[in-house]
Design a protein around this motif. Structure first.
Motif, PDB file in Angstrom:
ATOM      1  N   GLU A  92       0.831  -1.213   0.000  1.00 57.06           N
ATOM      2  CA  GLU A  92       0.000   0.000   0.000  1.00 57.06           C
ATOM      3  C   GLU A  92       0.862   1.259   0.000  1.00 57.06           C
ATOM      4  N   GLU A  93       1.877   1.273   0.833  1.00 57.60           N
ATOM      5  CA  GLU A  93       2.772   2.436   0.885  1.00 57.60           C
ATOM      6  C   GLU A  93       3.412   2.700  -0.472  1.00 57.60           C
ATOM      7  N   MET A  94       3.941   1.662  -1.097  1.00 63.11           N
ATOM      8  CA  MET A  94       4.620   1.806  -2.383  1.00 63.11           C
ATOM      9  C   MET A  94       3.652   2.200  -3.486  1.00 63.11           C
ATOM     10  N   THR A  95       2.461   1.604  -3.469  1.00 64.71           N
ATOM     11  CA  THR A  95       1.483   1.893  -4.512  1.00 64.71           C
ATOM     12  C   THR A  95       1.023   3.338  -4.443  1.00 64.71           C
ATOM     13  N   ARG A  96       0.762   3.838  -3.243  1.00 59.33           N
ATOM     14  CA  ARG A  96       0.373   5.241  -3.094  1.00 59.33           C
ATOM     15  C   ARG A  96       1.477   6.167  -3.609  1.00 59.33           C
ATOM     16  N   MET A  97       2.693   5.892  -3.201  1.00 58.79           N
ATOM     17  CA  MET A  97       3.803   6.754  -3.599  1.00 58.79           C
ATOM     18  C   MET A  97       4.010   6.730  -5.108  1.00 58.79           C
ATOM     19  N   ARG A  98       3.930   5.554  -5.711  1.00 58.94           N
ATOM     20  CA  ARG A  98       4.125   5.457  -7.163  1.00 58.94           C
ATOM     21  C   ARG A  98       3.011   6.159  -7.922  1.00 58.94           C
ATOM     22  N   PHE A  99       1.761   5.979  -7.485  1.00 55.27           N
ATOM     23  CA  PHE A  99       0.661   6.658  -8.175  1.00 55.27           C
ATOM     24  C   PHE A  99       0.819   8.175  -8.068  1.00 55.27           C
ATOM     25  N   GLU A 100       1.278   8.632  -6.915  1.00 59.86           N
ATOM     26  CA  GLU A 100       1.432  10.068  -6.713  1.00 59.86           C
ATOM     27  C   GLU A 100       2.562  10.644  -7.562  1.00 59.86           C
ATOM     28  N   LEU A 101       3.580   9.835  -7.864  1.00 55.66           N
ATOM     29  CA  LEU A 101       4.705  10.308  -8.669  1.00 55.66           C
ATOM     30  C   LEU A 101       4.583   9.964 -10.148  1.00 55.66           C
ATOM     31  N   LEU A 102       3.961   8.822 -10.461  1.00 53.55           N
ATOM     32  CA  LEU A 102       4.011   8.302 -11.831  1.00 53.55           C
ATOM     33  C   LEU A 102       2.641   8.104 -12.470  1.00 53.55           C
ATOM     34  N   GLY A 103       1.575   8.369 -11.738  1.00 51.92           N
ATOM     35  CA  GLY A 103       0.261   8.145 -12.312  1.00 51.92           C
ATOM     36  C   GLY A 103       0.078   6.679 -12.687  1.00 51.92           C
ATOM     37  N   VAL A 104      -0.451   6.432 -13.885  1.00 49.37           N
ATOM     38  CA  VAL A 104      -0.683   5.046 -14.314  1.00 49.37           C
ATOM     39  C   VAL A 104       0.451   4.508 -15.182  1.00 49.37           C
ATOM     40  N   SER A 105       1.563   5.234 -15.264  1.00 53.60           N
ATOM     41  CA  SER A 105       2.690   4.780 -16.097  1.00 53.60           C
ATOM     42  C   SER A 105       3.613   3.858 -15.307  1.00 53.60           C
ATOM     43  N   VAL A 106       3.016   2.899 -14.616  1.00 53.29           N
ATOM     44  CA  VAL A 106       3.738   1.971 -13.756  1.00 53.29           C
ATOM     45  C   VAL A 106       2.957   0.661 -13.748  1.00 53.29           C
ATOM     46  N   THR A 107       3.645  -0.439 -13.496  1.00 57.34           N
ATOM     47  CA  THR A 107       2.956  -1.710 -13.262  1.00 57.34           C
ATOM     48  C   THR A 107       3.073  -1.988 -11.768  1.00 57.34           C
ATOM     49  N   PRO A 108       1.993  -1.770 -10.996  1.00 55.65           N
ATOM     50  CA  PRO A 108       2.122  -1.765  -9.534  1.00 55.65           C
ATOM     51  C   PRO A 108       2.445  -3.113  -8.922  1.00 55.65           C
TER      52      PRO A 108
END
Length: 425
Positions: free
Chosen positions: A339-355
């Motif tokens: 959850e911590e990593m997913t929130r941080m990635r969405f906040e920095l990278l939007g949907v341009s990531v494979t969570p």
């Protein structure tokens, strides 16, 4: 066709849940195999219980048990001990234990009975073909990417005779021995007919490149991959650094496939534990940044094992569009960290990531890895969409479906510049 807009947060919650549950998933990294690979495809309750996560946990409660005595047991005896220790004598709330219970429950088995023999009877009644179909259905996974290592004799022999690959499975060319054990690997390449020598001559470079071309043509992998230690640097005056720069990256460009780096594993800190004996350490994100900067025509996939590296890696992905961040790997595959990593990635990278990816070694784990991760991704997305609604932004159902499809594989396939097999016609 009219645009359907989300009218309330209650509607958002319901629509998002339905979308998360029904969107097919591309699992971009696993250790699963097709039926063609025989015993390399692991499944069933005893394989679940003797997975190295649970073995390591069991030893913590068995101070008198020697490692040698455990490994001398049959798999059934090992599974019995794990079940008794972690599920009967202690509450099974670790993520690895909970995962086993999720699998049994989703298969329709009554976990309240705690009847290990009944669970074994269920798996014994299934064929591998039937069980593969059931697991893909229950997990909602459309396709998985295997880890295919030509340096494993048992696997290499299959590749010499295999025909068409099960379309539910894609390949990845794994190169750990080539990069991390050059002193013992180059003689094997020579034995296989490649003109290489220990010194990094032009002849050796051409020989390694020929090896890579041959296996890429044979496997048709989505990417080449390696697991790297925390000490990994680039540039690096070592056989590993030379193989990456002079062999892997040129061939990756030639075939237009990414180089995937999984960085941060300290191998065999406790050798007596076998596969359970590996640990973790912080790595240098600057090595990834240098690769992306010096080789802008290459594509890089990257996941890192240490929690300390996650923010820096996400920031690096903001700077380099040839870098795609993926998954919550290994020791990070715990709900609080996901959850911590997913929130941080969405906040920095939007949907341009494979969570997320499963990293499964046992087929059954597809069910719990994705059940648990879906719930977390849904929770984070609900909060993010709620934040947008609070600004007055209108949310359209089709846009939510698009976003979820991107997170569950669409962004990965776009990064590869390949069609998404799960995309609707």
């Amino acid at each position: 066709m009219s645009i359907q807009t989300i009218q309330s947060k209650d509607q958002l919650r319901s629509f998002l849940h339905d979308t998360i549950q029904t969107t097919p998933i591309t699992d971009i990294h696993s250790h699963l195999f097709t039926e063609d690979f025989g015993g390399l495809l692991l499944w069933g309750i005893d394989e679940l219980l003797t997975y190295h996560y649970l073995v390591a946990e069991t030893f913590r409660f068995q101070p008198e048990l020697s490692y040698e005595a455990f490994w001398a047991m049959s798999k059934t005896e090992q599974a019995d001990l794990v079940w008794q220790t972690l599920f009967i004598e202690h509450s099974p709330y670790s993520e690895a234990c909970r995962g086993v219970l999720t699998v049994l429950s989703r298969l329709g088995l009554d976990v309240s009975t705690r009847d290990l023999n009944a669970y074994r009877a269920f798996f014994a009644s299934m064929s591998t073909t039937e069980y593969l179909k059931l697991v893909f259905k229950l997990s909602g996974v459309n396709t998985v990417c295997m880890t295919n290592d030509p340096f494993v004799d048992e696997e290499r022999e299959v590749w010499e005779t295999i025909g068409e690959i099960d379309p539910r499975f894609h390949t990845a060319l794994r190169l750990d021995p080539l990069l991390n054990a050059w002193d013992t690997t180059w003689p094997r390449l020579k034995t296989w007919g490649y003109s290489v020598e220990e010194a990094f001559s032009e002849k050796t470079i051409q020989g390694v490149q020929s090896f890579l071309r041959d296996w890429i043509r044979r496997m048709n992998p989505l990417y080449m991959a390696v697991s790297l230690p925390p000490s990994f640097q680039f540039p690096e005056e070592s056989p590993r650094g030379r193989v990456i720069e002079t062999c892997i990256l040129p061939i990756a460009r030639e075939f237009d496939i990414p180089f995937a780096m999984m960085i941060g594993v300290n191998k065999r800190v406790n050798p007596a534990l076998g596969d359970a004996g590996d640990s973790v350490g912080p790595s240098d994100v600057r090595a990834v940044e240098r690769l992306c900067a010096q080789f802008p025509d290459n594509k890089f996939l990257c996941t890192m094992l240490a929690r300390e590296n996650q923010h820096g890696l996400a920031v690096a992905a903001r700077k380099f569009r040839n870098l795609h961040v993926f998954g919550c790997w290994w020791f990070l595959n715990n709900p609080s960290l996901i959850e911590e990593m997913t929130r941080m990635r969405f906040e920095l990278l939007g949907v341009s990531v494979t969570p997320q990816h499963s990293d499964c070694r046992v087929l059954d784990q597809l069910i719990y890895k994705w059940d648990h991760s879906r719930a977390i991704i849904e929770k984070v997305l609900f909060d993010k969409y709620s934040d947008l609604m609070d600004t007055g932004w209108s949310l359209q159902q089709a846009e939510i479906q698009r976003d979820v499809a991107d997170l569950f594989g669409g962004s990965f396939w776009r990064f590869l510049n390949r069609p998404n097999p799960a995309a609707k016609a």
